[in-house]
Design a protein around this motif. Structure first.
Motif, PDB file in Angstrom:
ATOM      1  N   UNK A 103       0.784  -1.280  -0.094  1.00  0.00           N
ATOM      2  CA  UNK A 103      -0.031   0.046  -0.084  1.00  0.00           C
ATOM      3  C   UNK A 103       0.976   1.213   0.086  1.00  0.00           C
ATOM      4  N   UNK A 104       0.163   2.149   0.262  1.00  0.00           N
ATOM      5  CA  UNK A 104       0.557   3.493   0.224  1.00  0.00           C
ATOM      6  C   UNK A 104       0.508   4.400   1.304  1.00  0.00           C
ATOM      7  N   UNK A 105       1.089   5.043   2.004  1.00  0.00           N
ATOM      8  CA  UNK A 105       0.914   5.879   3.112  1.00  0.00           C
ATOM      9  C   UNK A 105       0.827   7.421   2.450  1.00  0.00           C
ATOM     10  N   UNK A 106      -0.092   8.373   2.623  1.00  0.00           N
ATOM     11  CA  UNK A 106       0.069   9.762   1.924  1.00  0.00           C
ATOM     12  C   UNK A 106       0.249  10.779   2.778  1.00  0.00           C
ATOM     13  N   UNK A 107       0.820  11.772   2.164  1.00  0.00           N
ATOM     14  CA  UNK A 107       1.233  12.943   3.084  1.00  0.00           C
ATOM     15  C   UNK A 107      -0.114  13.995   3.357  1.00  0.00           C
ATOM     16  N   UNK A 108      -1.117  13.655   2.681  1.00  0.00           N
ATOM     17  CA  UNK A 108      -2.510  14.467   2.750  1.00  0.00           C
ATOM     18  C   UNK A 108      -3.250  13.724   3.726  1.00  0.00           C
ATOM     19  N   UNK A 109      -2.854  12.618   4.538  1.00  0.00           N
ATOM     20  CA  UNK A 109      -3.530  11.712   5.239  1.00  0.00           C
ATOM     21  C   UNK A 109      -3.739  12.515   6.886  1.00  0.00           C
ATOM     22  N   UNK A 110      -4.083  11.784   7.675  1.00  0.00           N
ATOM     23  CA  UNK A 110      -3.986  12.233   9.117  1.00  0.00           C
ATOM     24  C   UNK A 110      -2.497  12.263   9.643  1.00  0.00           C
ATOM     25  N   UNK A 111      -2.269  13.122  10.754  1.00  0.00           N
ATOM     26  CA  UNK A 111      -1.086  13.484  11.394  1.00  0.00           C
ATOM     27  C   UNK A 111      -0.092  12.203  11.570  1.00  0.00           C
ATOM     28  N   UNK A 112      -0.484  11.172  12.158  1.00  0.00           N
ATOM     29  CA  UNK A 112       0.385   9.955  12.030  1.00  0.00           C
ATOM     30  C   UNK A 112       0.790   9.335  10.794  1.00  0.00           C
ATOM     31  N   UNK A 113      -0.329   9.129   9.749  1.00  0.00           N
ATOM     32  CA  UNK A 113       0.115   8.676   8.498  1.00  0.00           C
ATOM     33  C   UNK A 113       0.978   9.725   7.758  1.00  0.00           C
ATOM     34  N   UNK A 114       1.027  11.023   8.102  1.00  0.00           N
ATOM     35  CA  UNK A 114       1.615  12.158   7.420  1.00  0.00           C
ATOM     36  C   UNK A 114       3.408  11.716   7.984  1.00  0.00           C
ATOM     37  N   UNK A 115       3.193  11.604   9.031  1.00  0.00           N
ATOM     38  CA  UNK A 115       4.684  11.615   9.810  1.00  0.00           C
ATOM     39  C   UNK A 115       5.288  10.337   9.183  1.00  0.00           C
ATOM     40  N   UNK A 116       4.731   9.224   9.038  1.00  0.00           N
ATOM     41  CA  UNK A 116       5.263   8.025   8.648  1.00  0.00           C
ATOM     42  C   UNK A 116       5.473   8.195   7.246  1.00  0.00           C
ATOM     43  N   UNK A 117       4.997   8.911   6.542  1.00  0.00           N
ATOM     44  CA  UNK A 117       5.011   8.904   5.027  1.00  0.00           C
ATOM     45  C   UNK A 117       6.374   9.715   4.789  1.00  0.00           C
TER      46      UNK A 117
END
Length: 137
Positions: A103-117
């Motif tokens: 999958x892909x984590x996105x920089x326009x997601x929620x805070x934690x997702x952005x951090x790991x992205x």
């Protein structure tokens, strides 16, 4: 002429592969990443699990949905930019009967997702293989 007012952003993503030794469940994930005890920081991994759960697909399904028919998992991962060591590990995980998700984590997601992205990381343990080393930054 159109003029846009407000904040304009350019999003990015980080591809990941993940496999748990146990079935894909929040408790198994939390244990595998070492966040199964009581800690005020556990919410970070709970939020990460939710983002992963939403964005992951079993790797063969991800290949099919992306139109990557007719190629192997190895070729797919190589095209996505993963290194030969990662490809070899994923092939072994699949051969051992483990489910591998992509999958892909996105920089326009929620805070934690952005951090790991925005980070590059690899966790390679008995209970979990989690590779997020392919970033779009």
């Amino acid at each position: 002429m159109k003029i846009r007012n407000g904040f304009v952003t350019n999003s990015s993503s980080t591809s990941f592969v993940i496999s748990l030794k146990k079935d894909w469940e929040k408790e198994a994930f939390m244990s595998a990443v070492g966040a199964d005890g009581v800690s005020p920081a556990n919410w970070i991994f709970e939020d990460l699990f939710e983002a992963l759960d939403e964005r992951k697909k079993e790797i063969h399904r991800a290949m099919k949905d992306s139109g990557a028919g007719g190629i192997t998992v190895s070729e797919f991962l190589e095209e996505e930019g993963f290194d030969p060591e990662t490809v070899e590990i994923v092939e072994k995980l699949i051969a051992d009967g483990r489910t591998v998700y992509y999958g892909e984590l996105r920089s326009d997601g929620e805070n934690v997702e952005v951090y790991f992205c925005c980070r590059s990381f690899v966790i390679c343990e008995d209970d979990i293989y989690f590779n997020g080393s392919i970033g779009g930054w």
